[in-house]
Design a protein around this motif. Structure first.
Motif, short mmCIF file in Angstrom:
data_model
loop_
_atom_site.label_atom_id
_atom_site.label_comp_id
_atom_site.label_asym_id
_atom_site.label_seq_id
_atom_site.Cartn_x
_atom_site.Cartn_y
_atom_site.Cartn_z
N ARG A 661 41.53 47.19 53.45
CA ARG A 661 41.97 48.56 53.20
C ARG A 661 41.48 49.03 51.84
O ARG A 661 41.51 48.27 50.88
N THR A 669 33.30 58.34 50.50
CA THR A 669 34.23 58.23 51.61
C THR A 669 34.96 56.90 51.49
O THR A 669 34.34 55.87 51.26
N THR A 670 36.28 56.95 51.62
CA THR A 670 37.07 55.73 51.58
C THR A 670 37.19 55.13 52.97
O THR A 670 37.46 55.84 53.95
N THR A 672 39.50 53.74 54.66
CA THR A 672 40.94 53.61 54.54
C THR A 672 41.42 52.32 55.18
O THR A 672 42.26 51.60 54.63
N THR A 673 40.88 52.03 56.35
CA THR A 673 41.19 50.78 57.05
C THR A 673 39.96 50.33 57.83
O THR A 673 39.28 51.16 58.45
N VAL A 686 39.12 53.67 59.88
CA VAL A 686 39.53 55.03 59.54
C VAL A 686 38.76 55.40 58.28
O VAL A 686 38.80 54.67 57.27
N LEU A 687 38.05 56.51 58.34
CA LEU A 687 37.25 57.01 57.21
C LEU A 687 37.89 58.28 56.67
O LEU A 687 38.27 59.17 57.46
N THR A 688 37.98 58.38 55.35
CA THR A 688 38.52 59.58 54.73
C THR A 688 37.56 60.02 53.63
O THR A 688 37.39 59.30 52.63
N HIS A 716 40.59 64.41 55.49
CA HIS A 716 41.06 64.29 56.88
C HIS A 716 40.68 62.92 57.42
O HIS A 716 39.50 62.63 57.64
N PRO A 717 41.65 62.04 57.65
CA PRO A 717 41.31 60.70 58.17
C PRO A 717 40.65 60.79 59.54
O PRO A 717 41.16 61.46 60.44
N THR A 718 39.52 60.12 59.68
CA THR A 718 38.77 60.13 60.93
C THR A 718 38.76 58.72 61.51
O THR A 718 38.15 57.81 60.95
N PRO A 719 39.45 58.51 62.65
CA PRO A 719 39.46 57.17 63.26
C PRO A 719 38.14 56.90 63.97
O PRO A 719 37.44 57.81 64.42
#
Length: 728
Positions: A661, A669-670, A672-673, A686-688, A716-719
């Motif tokens: 994470r 871009t992070t 996120t997971t 998940v990209l943010t 906006h988190p993008t799965p």
């Protein structure tokens, strides 16, 4: 963030040696805690403490008038003869890093029942517990001092113990203890020999709850106290005096520190699904059987590596030993070694979300720029920047060199040291650092190349001469100095292209393939590759540059891959193994990355402190493995460019499944997971993004596998779900 999983390590016995001590640091001050119950030693370090040896006044040699003669000599096979004229004195090492002293705490003998010493990576606190008693130490990131608290430990005698391993007998040391209504103070002044005026002062302020404090000669005694608080700070005399020590209670000191340390540490978490019974073991038990405890050990080393890296980065980035040493005879002067080690140690800073490390690196570069300009003028008579291969952190003058190690002729250093900052800017969008430091310094580096690249060969291509590939020598050659080292070509090409000098960059010679189809270390037929060497400088265009990669330049990537397989390990130094692993990750070779990891995990490179050694079998205390290993694991899971994300480029068998994470990418871009299972060939992510952008996402480095194109919206988190067929 998985804050519930323990993030630290512990041991069931005190440290037997200073190398085994648990560490805390704030980037300036550091402490090494033995965890003894009766006669405790806490070694105090300061990042800028240096032993004078003449290096404080040394400059790069004045060779500007010899450049053209040197070039002629190198091109006609007389490099050794020419370089020998530069060497008019024995090799001058940079000023050695050394400890300040140790806090010595003598306590009454008590049972050591229920003993445990531990370090909490999330708090930076090192604690010792026994028989209902507790002692804890941390280096405050907020107040820049070492804080030590004793709770229920009975009477305590505090002294400053300066006779550490290798301490010079001719130091002038004076210690005084005083007591007053507000507590007691122990002050030690240490003056180095001679009339140089170099030295340092260490203060420890002692405060107590209940009981009494007494000053006796060179000691402070606390008697009948419920709690004793020690505040310690070191002042190198080369620096302005520090501010007064804060008058705050322990809970407030700790809270102020945690507000800076814990959020930084918690940004990234790696969970490899290790069994809880393995996670509960002391670090020494994990290290004793790395095959059995692989996932728990890698989790622990990843956590410890980020902790030690964060803790040793502040006024400087990490030295060869981070910011810690218990000996005055620190190997290689405890320098910042810039031709490989420093960049390897900070390799994870951008992706592992530690801008604090990048800011320390940026401050280090900014302070040295005037010295780098002096190097360019004195060594070559040219404008621009030339960085040293070794520095004590204060001086950036290039005076450490010899015939066998002509490090003064290494000209790729400025580019090499700026590269981590370029990664930081791409990752964070730090426009201030980019505008004020990185771009101007890169432009000055380009100025050097524009003035330096004047010789041409029969084919009309520029000849990079003199050229040096750290720290290797062509087979059969009498000197390491040659022509067209691949690292020099890559550094010049990248710098000139990035600053808009495309026509000059295009005139540089291409990389050469040797008779075995491998990327050659020198694009010069007379320079024959020496493959038994610890450095991999010639693969600089693969890592960190990414100029050569399987997706864009598959033929050159195959040649680089061949070169990596041909390279031996020479003396099995930790930095050689992990440099190999970083390059293997970029080339998508999970097996070779795994072999390099195994060499480190099974070679006894890690002390129970989880700090590492330079050689196998715990030989020479050194931070290379400890600090670089997180970067290797990250590169196995993630690579990125400003418009591309590559997931799982080289996951070795060590990482069959898990979740990470908070990793950052060069396209701002992070991640996120990221969860993966290589057996099922599955990735969930998940990209943010920080800003609206379009990126391509690749699963692995196979150019035949089509990528996904994603339009990301800021915040906006993008799965994302990927399997073998790239369903999303």
């Amino acid at each position: 963030m998985n804050a519930q999983r323990p993030r630290g390590s512990w041991e069931p016995a005190p440290a037997a040696r200073w190398e085994d001590t648990f560490l805390t640091g704030n980037g300036t001050h550091g402490a090494m805690v033995h965890g003894r119950t009766r006669d405790e030693l806490i070694v105090v370090n300061h990042h800028l403490l240096l032993r004078p040896n003449g290096g404080e006044h040394a400059l790069a040699p004045d060779l500007a008038g010899q450049l053209e003669d040197l070039r002629d000599a190198v091109l006609t096979g007389r490099a050794r003869e020419a370089v020998a004229r530069h060497v008019t004195a024995p090799l001058q090492w940079v000023r050695p890093f050394h400890p300040a002293l140790a806090l010595r705490l003598r306590r009454p003998a008590t049972p050591a029942d229920d003993y445990r010493r531990e370090v909490d990576h999330r708090t930076g606190v090192v604690a010792t517990r026994w028989d209902g008693r507790r002692a804890e130490t941390f280096a405050s990131r907020a107040d820049d001092l070492l804080v030590h608290r004793e709770v229920r430990t009975g009477d305590v005698e505090l002294t400053h113990h300066w006779q550490l391993d290798g301490a010079p007998a001719d130091l002038a040391v004076r210690t005084r203890a005083t007591a007053g209504p507000g507590g007691a103070v122990l002050r030690t002044d240490v003056r180095h020999p001679g009339d140089s005026g170099f030295g340092y002062t260490c203060w420890t302020h002692v405060r107590a709850t209940g009981g009494t404090l007494r000053a006796e000669g060179e000691a402070v005694r606390a008697e009948g106290c419920a709690e004793v608080l020690l505040l310690t700070r070191v002042h190198p005399w080369e620096d302005p005096p520090p501010p007064a020590l804060p008058d705050r209670p322990y809970p407030e000191l700790l809270e102020r520190h945690l507000a800076r340390h814990t959020p930084a540490y918690d940004r990234v978490d790696l969970d490899l699904g290790a069994p809880e019974e393995h996670r509960a073991l002391p670090g020494s038990a994990l290290l004793a059987d790395p095959a059995k405890h692989r996932s728990a050990l890698l989790e622990r080393l990843f956590d410890a590596g980020r902790y030690h890296l964060l803790s040793s980065a502040g006024v400087l980035p990490p030295r060869l030993t981070g910011l810690w040493t218990g000996s005055w005879d620190t190997a290689w002067s405890g320098a910042l070694t810039c031709d490989a080690n420093l960049n390897l140690q900070v390799s994870s800073a951008a992706a592992a979300a530690l801008p604090e490390v990048s800011h320390a690196h940026a401050a280090f570069v900014a302070r040295q720029l005037d010295h780098w300009r002096s190097n360019a003028r004195r060594l070559f008579g040219l404008p621009g920047l030339v960085a040293p291969a070794h520095t004590d952190g204060r001086s950036g003058h290039a005076y450490h060199y010899s015939e066998d190690y002509p490090l003064h002729l290494w000209t790729a250093g400025a580019h090499w040291l700026l590269q981590p900052l370029l990664d930081h800017v791409d990752t964070t969008g730090d426009t201030a650092t980019d505008r004020q430091l990185v771009r101007p310094a890169l432009a000055e580096t380009a100025d050097f190349y524009r003035a330096f690249l004047t010789r041409t060969g029969p084919d009309g291509r520029l000849q990079y001469v003199p050229s040096y590939s750290p720290e290797n020598t062509p087979l059969g050659a009498d000197s390491p100095v040659s022509v067209n080292a691949a690292m020099d070509l890559a550094a010049a090409r990248h710098t000139l292209t990035a600053t808009g000098h495309h026509r000059l960059a295009d005139r540089l010679p291409p990389y050469r393939l040797n008779s075995e189809g491998a990327l050659a270390e020198w694009a010069w037929p007379a320079a024959v590759d020496n493959q038994q060497h610890r450095h991999l400088s010639h693969l600089h265009p693969v890592w960190p540059l990414g100029e050569i990669n399987p997706l864009d330049t598959p033929d050159l990537a195959a040649a680089a891959h061949r070169a990596l397989h041909l390279r031996g390990s020479e003396n099995h130094s930790a930095h050689g193994h992990l440099h190999r692993a970083l390059i293997a990750a970029r080339l998508g070779d999970a097996d070779l990355l795994g072999e390099a990891l195994d060499a480190v995990l099974h070679g006894r490179f890690f002390h129970p402190s989880l700090m590492s050694s330079h050689y196998p079998r715990l030989d020479v205390y050194n931070a290379d493995a400890a600090h670089t290993l997180p970067g290797v694991l990250i590169e196995a899971l993630l690579h990125s460019t400003p418009d591309r994300i590559v997931l799982l480029p080289a996951p070795p068998a060590h990482l069959p499944r898990g979740t990470v994470r908070g990793l950052r990418t060069r396209c701002r871009t992070t991640l996120t997971t990221l969860s993966w299972d290589t057996a099922e060939n599955r990735i969930d992510a998940v990209l943010t993004a920080d800003t609206d952008r379009t990126v391509t996402v690749h699963h692995g480095t196979d150019p035949g596998r089509p990528p996904l194109r994603l339009d990301l919206r800021a915040g906006h988190p993008t799965p994302l779900h990927l399997d073998h067929h790239h369903r999303s």
